[in-house]
Design a protein around this motif. Structure first.
Motif, PDB file in Angstrom:
ATOM      1  N   SER A   1       0.903  -1.178  -0.314  1.00  0.00           N
ATOM      2  CA  SER A   1      -0.122  -0.020   0.252  1.00  0.00           C
ATOM      3  C   SER A   1       0.880   1.105  -0.334  1.00  0.00           C
ATOM      4  CB  SER A   1      -0.754  -0.248   1.013  1.00  0.00           C
ATOM      5  OG  SER A   1       0.002   0.069   2.320  1.00  0.00           O
ATOM      6  N   THR A   2       0.604   2.074   0.453  1.00  0.00           N
ATOM      7  CA  THR A   2       1.373   3.604   0.404  1.00  0.00           C
ATOM      8  C   THR A   2       2.287   3.991   0.467  1.00  0.00           C
ATOM      9  OG1 THR A   2      -1.322   4.517   2.049  1.00  0.00           O
ATOM     10  CG2 THR A   2       0.647   5.656   1.438  1.00  0.00           C
ATOM     11  N   ALA A   3       3.141   3.401   1.535  1.00  0.00           N
ATOM     12  CA  ALA A   3       4.571   3.213   1.501  1.00  0.00           C
ATOM     13  C   ALA A   3       4.871   2.251   1.479  1.00  0.00           C
ATOM     14  CB  ALA A   3       4.675   3.544   2.930  1.00  0.00           C
ATOM     15  N   GLN A   4       5.879   1.789   0.249  1.00  0.00           N
ATOM     16  CA  GLN A   4       6.690   0.688  -0.205  1.00  0.00           C
ATOM     17  C   GLN A   4       7.726   0.192   0.430  1.00  0.00           C
ATOM     18  OE1 GLN A   4       4.713  -0.720  -2.183  1.00  0.00           O
ATOM     19  NE2 GLN A   4       3.686   0.347  -2.681  1.00  0.00           N
ATOM     20  N   GLY A   5       7.263  -0.599   1.846  1.00  0.00           N
ATOM     21  CA  GLY A   5       8.875  -0.891   2.974  1.00  0.00           C
ATOM     22  C   GLY A   5       8.339  -0.203   3.583  1.00  0.00           C
ATOM     23  N   SER A   6       9.763  -0.176   4.818  1.00  0.00           N
ATOM     24  CA  SER A   6       9.472   0.593   6.029  1.00  0.00           C
ATOM     25  C   SER A   6       9.132   1.708   5.986  1.00  0.00           C
ATOM     26  CB  SER A   6      11.443   0.573   5.918  1.00  0.00           C
ATOM     27  OG  SER A   6      10.870   0.866   7.978  1.00  0.00           O
ATOM     28  N   THR A   7       8.826   2.288   7.251  1.00  0.00           N
ATOM     29  CA  THR A   7       7.897   4.105   7.661  1.00  0.00           C
ATOM     30  C   THR A   7       8.586   4.512   8.672  1.00  0.00           C
ATOM     31  OG1 THR A   7       6.032   3.314   9.161  1.00  0.00           O
ATOM     32  CG2 THR A   7       6.277   3.533   6.692  1.00  0.00           C
ATOM     33  N   ALA A   8      10.623   3.792   8.847  1.00  0.00           N
ATOM     34  CA  ALA A   8      10.254   4.138   9.939  1.00  0.00           C
ATOM     35  C   ALA A   8      11.787   5.324   9.391  1.00  0.00           C
ATOM     36  CB  ALA A   8      12.305   3.192  10.053  1.00  0.00           C
ATOM     37  N   GLY A   9      11.911   6.444  10.153  1.00  0.00           N
ATOM     38  CA  GLY A   9      12.843   7.312   9.334  1.00  0.00           C
ATOM     39  C   GLY A   9      11.253   8.502  10.064  1.00  0.00           C
ATOM     40  N   PRO A  10      11.930  10.231   9.671  1.00  0.00           N
ATOM     41  CA  PRO A  10      11.567  11.049   9.063  1.00  0.00           C
ATOM     42  C   PRO A  10      11.080  11.557   8.348  1.00  0.00           C
ATOM     43  CG  PRO A  10      13.458  11.669   9.759  1.00  0.00           C
ATOM     44  CD  PRO A  10      13.906  10.033  10.029  1.00  0.00           C
ATOM     45  N   TRP A  11       9.892  12.466   8.236  1.00  0.00           N
ATOM     46  CA  TRP A  11       9.320  12.197   6.554  1.00  0.00           C
ATOM     47  C   TRP A  11       8.244  14.187   6.981  1.00  0.00           C
ATOM     48  CZ3 TRP A  11       4.071  14.026   5.205  1.00  0.00           C
ATOM     49  CH2 TRP A  11       3.863  14.493   3.864  1.00  0.00           C
ATOM     50  N   THR A  12       9.208  14.616   5.501  1.00  0.00           N
ATOM     51  CA  THR A  12       8.945  15.465   6.030  1.00  0.00           C
ATOM     52  C   THR A  12       7.904  16.210   4.716  1.00  0.00           C
ATOM     53  OG1 THR A  12       9.872  18.229   6.069  1.00  0.00           O
ATOM     54  CG2 THR A  12      11.273  16.475   4.886  1.00  0.00           C
ATOM     55  N   PHE A  13       7.606  17.614   4.278  1.00  0.00           N
ATOM     56  CA  PHE A  13       6.964  17.433   2.751  1.00  0.00           C
ATOM     57  C   PHE A  13       6.071  19.232   3.106  1.00  0.00           C
ATOM     58  CE2 PHE A  13       3.360  18.018  -0.798  1.00  0.00           C
ATOM     59  CZ  PHE A  13       4.415  17.324  -1.937  1.00  0.00           C
ATOM     60  N   THR A  14       6.685  19.897   2.609  1.00  0.00           N
ATOM     61  CA  THR A  14       5.946  21.596   1.770  1.00  0.00           C
ATOM     62  C   THR A  14       4.872  21.389   0.801  1.00  0.00           C
ATOM     63  OG1 THR A  14       7.851  22.320   2.813  1.00  0.00           O
ATOM     64  CG2 THR A  14       6.755  23.699   2.161  1.00  0.00           C
ATOM     65  N   ASP A  15       3.324  21.110   1.372  1.00  0.00           N
ATOM     66  CA  ASP A  15       2.937  21.945   0.157  1.00  0.00           C
ATOM     67  C   ASP A  15       2.047  22.443   0.405  1.00  0.00           C
ATOM     68  OD1 ASP A  15       1.399  23.227   1.995  1.00  0.00           O
ATOM     69  OD2 ASP A  15      -0.521  21.488   2.484  1.00  0.00           O
ATOM     70  N   ASP A  16       1.256  22.635  -0.638  1.00  0.00           N
ATOM     71  CA  ASP A  16       0.790  24.359  -1.965  1.00  0.00           C
ATOM     72  C   ASP A  16       0.202  25.723  -1.288  1.00  0.00           C
ATOM     73  OD1 ASP A  16       2.251  22.907  -4.093  1.00  0.00           O
ATOM     74  OD2 ASP A  16       0.653  22.500  -5.222  1.00  0.00           O
ATOM     75  N   ARG A  17       0.147  24.845  -0.358  1.00  0.00           N
ATOM     76  CA  ARG A  17      -1.042  26.321   1.166  1.00  0.00           C
ATOM     77  C   ARG A  17       0.609  26.352   1.768  1.00  0.00           C
ATOM     78  NH1 ARG A  17      -4.397  22.191   4.398  1.00  0.00           N
ATOM     79  NH2 ARG A  17      -2.559  20.665   4.346  1.00  0.00           N
ATOM     80  N   GLY A  18       2.421  25.741   1.692  1.00  0.00           N
ATOM     81  CA  GLY A  18       3.203  26.694   1.889  1.00  0.00           C
ATOM     82  C   GLY A  18       2.996  26.099   3.011  1.00  0.00           C
ATOM     83  N   GLU A  19       2.547  25.123   4.131  1.00  0.00           N
ATOM     84  CA  GLU A  19       2.793  24.296   4.797  1.00  0.00           C
ATOM     85  C   GLU A  19       4.015  23.503   5.148  1.00  0.00           C
ATOM     86  OE1 GLU A  19      -1.416  23.254   6.684  1.00  0.00           O
ATOM     87  OE2 GLU A  19      -1.682  25.046   6.061  1.00  0.00           O
ATOM     88  N   LYS A  20       4.428  23.024   5.497  1.00  0.00           N
ATOM     89  CA  LYS A  20       5.602  22.571   6.356  1.00  0.00           C
ATOM     90  C   LYS A  20       5.545  21.524   6.862  1.00  0.00           C
ATOM     91  CE  LYS A  20      10.365  20.940   6.557  1.00  0.00           C
ATOM     92  NZ  LYS A  20      12.189  22.056   6.654  1.00  0.00           N
ATOM     93  N   LEU A  21       4.709  19.407   6.412  1.00  0.00           N
ATOM     94  CA  LEU A  21       4.819  18.710   7.682  1.00  0.00           C
ATOM     95  C   LEU A  21       6.099  18.356   8.039  1.00  0.00           C
ATOM     96  CD1 LEU A  21       1.851  17.072   5.717  1.00  0.00           C
ATOM     97  CD2 LEU A  21       2.054  18.973   7.550  1.00  0.00           C
ATOM     98  N   ASP A  22       6.163  17.809   9.131  1.00  0.00           N
ATOM     99  CA  ASP A  22       7.841  17.345  10.108  1.00  0.00           C
ATOM    100  C   ASP A  22       7.394  15.570  10.528  1.00  0.00           C
ATOM    101  OD1 ASP A  22       9.715  19.157   8.362  1.00  0.00           O
ATOM    102  OD2 ASP A  22       9.232  19.901   9.871  1.00  0.00           O
ATOM    103  N   LEU A  23       7.258  14.818  10.409  1.00  0.00           N
ATOM    104  CA  LEU A  23       6.360  13.662  10.923  1.00  0.00           C
ATOM    105  C   LEU A  23       7.869  12.731  10.726  1.00  0.00           C
ATOM    106  CD1 LEU A  23       3.069  12.833   8.889  1.00  0.00           C
ATOM    107  CD2 LEU A  23       3.693  14.393  11.053  1.00  0.00           C
ATOM    108  N   PRO A  24       7.389  12.297  12.480  1.00  0.00           N
ATOM    109  CA  PRO A  24       8.085  11.085  12.506  1.00  0.00           C
ATOM    110  C   PRO A  24       8.577  10.036  11.729  1.00  0.00           C
ATOM    111  CG  PRO A  24       6.198  11.172  14.041  1.00  0.00           C
ATOM    112  CD  PRO A  24       6.529  12.512  13.099  1.00  0.00           C
ATOM    113  N   ARG A  25       7.984   9.554  11.766  1.00  0.00           N
ATOM    114  CA  ARG A  25       7.844   8.212  10.044  1.00  0.00           C
ATOM    115  C   ARG A  25       6.630   8.257   8.798  1.00  0.00           C
ATOM    116  NH1 ARG A  25       3.359   5.190  10.710  1.00  0.00           N
ATOM    117  NH2 ARG A  25       1.595   5.342  12.430  1.00  0.00           N
TER     118      ARG A  25
END
Length: 334
Positions: free
Chosen positions: A37-61
């Protein structure tokens, strides 16, 4: 909801107080992600993405359980992301798949709502999602996220918005590609589809002498679309197609509403008609005498406009290949 959002909704979407529901606590067991499904393989480690509202997401995995509006889901699916649920038009009255959901296998995802202003917040909470993704026609307004339950929905999981207006399709596709890659998508078939899209795009300039009008039909009116507001049409015009632009557009800027009596307001060699379920079919529009008498209609140069092809290379390769094949059959009219 008002202004351009209302205008857009009236054209494209065819015309609960659940804030008290308990949100999932930190301690409960999470549902397992669907296989492949959504993530292929491990979800370990931080994740970051800045969307088109200019909102930056910083998640632990990295998010593994994604819920997406059908247009976003269709794009992500083609890149290899497998959402756990979708909302927006995905199932027709007879149970068949709505074309707007693209290649998504609706038997393998939950449905949270199928029409405008319908979103099952209780079911959404029960899915314990990591992320919600939706496109935006108006910056800051996630498409098909109801205003009445927006606050609750945004408490459940982080959200990502991908802007559509003011961009070309290739730019929108690029943003979904970035998001999908960050989510660990396998990108299977993407390189081949990108080549197909590029090849079909290169053919568009051959038809620069044709006047092309894009429209949608309703029971009492037809809408002539305004090219700059649609990523797919921006892509067409940037690559050589001569698309009719209405002289005056309605509030919101997306289209001009014309009575069927004024269907001949603009000259066109080719008419591309909206193929979505809420739009009139060609035979229904041809029952309107003024439309039936249009030179392009009489010449048989009325072809499909796949108004919501998925914003993926696969989606646009198919859309553009069909369009080129139809334009090859057309000729300039007197």
């Amino acid at each position: 909801m008002s202004g351009p959002v209302l205008a857009r909704r009236g054209f494209l979407a065819a015309t609960a107080g659940l804030a008290a529901l308990a949100l999932p606590g930190c301690g409960g067991q999470r549902p397992a992600a669907a296989p492949g499904s959504t993530a292929q393989g491990s979800t370990a480690g931080p994740w970051t993405f800045t969307d088109d509202r200019g909102e930056k997401l910083d998640l632990p995995r990295r998010p593994a359980r994604v819920v997406a509006q059908v247009g976003a889901a269709a794009a992500l699916w083609d890149f290899g992301v497998r959402p756990v649920a979708v909302f927006g038009p995905h199932k027709l009255a007879d149970g068949a798949k709505d074309p707007q959901v693209g290649n998504v296998d609706i038997t393998k995802v939950e449905g949270l709502g199928n029409v405008w202003d319908e979103f099952n917040v209780e079911k959404y909470i029960s899915l314990q999602p990591d992320l919600l993704v939706s496109s935006m026609y108006v910056k800051g307004a996630l498409w098909y996220v109801p205003e009445k339950s927006k606050a609750t929905i945004e408490q459940v999981a982080p959200t990502v918005g991908i802007q559509l207006t003011g961009r070309s399709a290739s730019q929108v596709i690029g943003r979904y590609e970035e998001l999908a890659a960050s989510l660990g998508a396998d990108m299977k078939g993407v390189a081949e589809a990108k080549d197909r899209m590029r090849a079909a795009t290169a053919q568009l300039a051959r038809f620069k002498d044709l006047r092309v009008l894009l429209m949608s039909g309703g029971a009492d009116a037809m809408w002539v679309v305004n090219p700059p507001e649609y990523p797919d049409i921006v892509h067409l015009t940037e690559n050589g197609l001569n698309v009719v632009k209405p002289d005056k557009v309605d509030e919101g800027g997306f289209f001009q509403t014309l009575s069927w009596e004024n269907a001949d307001a603009y000259e066109a060699d080719v008419i591309l008609h909206d193929t979505r379920t809420q739009a009139l079919k060609p035979e229904e529009m041809k029952a309107k005498p003024t439309f039936a008498d249009l030179p392009a209609v009489k010449a048989g140069q009325l072809y499909p406009w796949r108004a919501e092809a998925p914003f993926s290379y696969q989606g646009y390769a198919g859309f553009l290949e069909e369009l080129v094949a139809n334009l090859e059959k057309a000729s300039k009219l007197p």
